[in-house]
Design an enzyme around this catalytic site. Structure first.
Site, PDB file in Angstrom:
ATOM      1  N   SER A  14     -42.805  32.551 -49.214  1.00 40.54           N
ATOM      2  CA  SER A  14     -42.756  31.422 -48.089  1.00 40.54           C
ATOM      3  C   SER A  14     -41.351  31.731 -47.373  1.00 40.54           C
ATOM      4  O   SER A  14     -41.213  32.108 -47.401  1.00 40.54           O
ATOM      5  CB  SER A  14     -42.961  29.971 -48.721  1.00 40.54           C
ATOM      6  OG  SER A  14     -42.990  29.079 -48.007  1.00 40.54           O
ATOM      7  N   ASP A  16     -55.168  30.616 -45.456  1.00 39.12           N
ATOM      8  CA  ASP A  16     -53.220  29.302 -45.852  1.00 39.12           C
ATOM      9  C   ASP A  16     -53.720  28.030 -45.150  1.00 39.12           C
ATOM     10  O   ASP A  16     -53.707  28.691 -43.779  1.00 39.12           O
ATOM     11  CB  ASP A  16     -52.277  30.823 -45.643  1.00 39.12           C
ATOM     12  CG  ASP A  16     -50.663  29.800 -45.928  1.00 39.12           C
ATOM     13  OD1 ASP A  16     -51.133  29.006 -45.912  1.00 39.12           O
ATOM     14  OD2 ASP A  16     -50.130  30.569 -46.293  1.00 39.12           O
ATOM     15  N   HIS A  74     -52.642  29.994 -49.668  1.00 36.06           N
ATOM     16  CA  HIS A  74     -50.083  30.298 -49.720  1.00 36.06           C
ATOM     17  C   HIS A  74     -49.575  30.017 -51.402  1.00 36.06           C
ATOM     18  O   HIS A  74     -48.091  31.033 -50.639  1.00 36.06           O
ATOM     19  CB  HIS A  74     -49.559  28.423 -49.169  1.00 36.06           C
ATOM     20  CG  HIS A  74     -48.189  29.373 -48.776  1.00 36.06           C
ATOM     21  ND1 HIS A  74     -47.915  30.099 -47.309  1.00 36.06           N
ATOM     22  CD2 HIS A  74     -46.975  28.466 -49.147  1.00 36.06           C
ATOM     23  CE1 HIS A  74     -47.248  29.758 -47.402  1.00 36.06           C
ATOM     24  NE2 HIS A  74     -46.361  28.792 -47.812  1.00 36.06           N
TER      25      HIS A  74
END
Length: 346
Positions: free
Chosen positions: A170, A297, A325
């Protein structure tokens, strides 16, 4: 949880210590959130002892060219000692440094660490500044250099002849990019796991514009902002509501992993994700990059990930089907297989 997985200095880089005492250091100086720390430990213990089926499927495309006694799944390609020895002998880099995303900590990689160790690799997970059990107040973390300091310290403390594979999740991808600019000679490969891949002059937050809107609107209208210096001052961080967090990050993850995350997530310092990165072809551009997409996601949609890949083409792209995610929770075996495969690419 947390900095216990931190990187080693030159003196002890040859072996990884797993003792809690070495990871945490002087407890009298680590006064963390009172009863919350006990809760964090209890939930992590629960998650570590769960018996969970590890499965998943993956696919890939290219643009070019300490062994545990734990019981291994039948699909483990290294169940044969000879196969493992041959695999390790062919590796140029065995050390993998895992960098968490926004709000997470080193604790989120616990499944990945176990699997990589069983494959004979040397994983290290770091707490970025103000994350995990690092006691820094996130309201005081204003720059990407401050946020990424544990990673840069880790790389600079490596022996002169040693490199690592960096894995960023991320917004942790921004820290990996920053490290590629600062210490390119210490990075064998950089792997972005549903992560921010920013161009020169871009802010990490901009990647999430489809979900949160423009940075300007977010700063004016968001209800999850934290004003650590007072309501009359600029916001210093943000923290998503639990239900929003579950929907964005964890909709394919187990209830136990979600409980672990809910007990362990910390506020996200705003300054580092709003800072424009300065990336050069000579340094950042010299590092080998790979991208792992997560195809279910909700935080960073597959379309956005495809856009990032088009704008900043990596050497190889891998996909994990059915992952939210957080593939280290929802598809740990698939994530592991891809990491091992990338480690083998010469």
């Amino acid at each position: 949880m947390g900095n216990g997985f931190a990187c080693m200095t030159k003196k002890d880089a040859k072996e990884i210590t797993g003792t809690r005492s070495n990871r945490v250091g002087n407890r009298s100086k680590r006064k963390i959130l009172g009863d919350d720390e006990l809760l964090h430990r209890q939930v992590l213990s629960m998650a570590l002892h769960q018996s969970q089926r590890l499965e998943g499927s993956m696919s890939r495309r290219f643009n070019g060219g300490n062994i545990s006694s734990r019981r291994r799944p039948l699909s483990d390609p290294f169940s044969n000692g000879k196969q493992l020895a041959e695999f390790l002998e062919g590796l140029k880099c065995r050390r993998i440094v895992l960098i968490h995303g926004e709000g997470f900590g080193a604790w989120c990689w616990y499944k990945t660490i176990v699997l990589l160790e069983e494959a004979g690799l040397l994983p290290t997970a770091l707490d970025l500044t103000g994350s995990g059990i690092d006691i820094t107040d996130t309201n005081h973390v204003t720059k990407l250099s401050e946020y990424s300091k544990p990673l840069i310290d880790c790389l600079q403390n490596l022996p002169d002849d040693e490199k690592v594979i960096l894995v960023g999740h991320s917004i942790g991808g921004a820290c990996v990019s920053y490290a590629m600019e600062q210490c390119p000679e210490k990075i064998a490969k950089a792997i972005f796991v549903c992560a921010t891949v920013v161009s020169n002059g871009q802010r990490p937050f901009d990647v999430f514009a489809d979900e949160f809107g423009s940075a300007e609107n977010f700063l004016q209208q968001s209800k999850c902002l934290i004003h650590g210096n007072g309501k009359d001052k600029a916001p210093t961080g943000f923290m998503l509501e639990k239900q929003q967090m579950k929907g964005l990050y964890f909709h394919q993850s187990s209830a136990k992993d979600v409980a672990l995350a809910m007990a362990s997530m910390r506020p996200i310092p705003l300054g580092p994700v709003m800072e424009e990165l300065s990336l050069s072809p000579k340094k950042y551009g010299s590092c080998r990059r790979f991208y792992i997409q997560t195809l279910d996601d909700h935080a960073l949609s597959p379309d956005v990930q495809e856009k990032l890949i088009r704008e900043n083409p990596p050497e190889g792209v891998f996909k994990i089907k059915g992952s939210d995610h957080c593939p280290f929770f929802s598809k740990p075996q698939s994530l592991h297989k891809i990491l091992v495969e990338i480690a083998q690419i010469s």
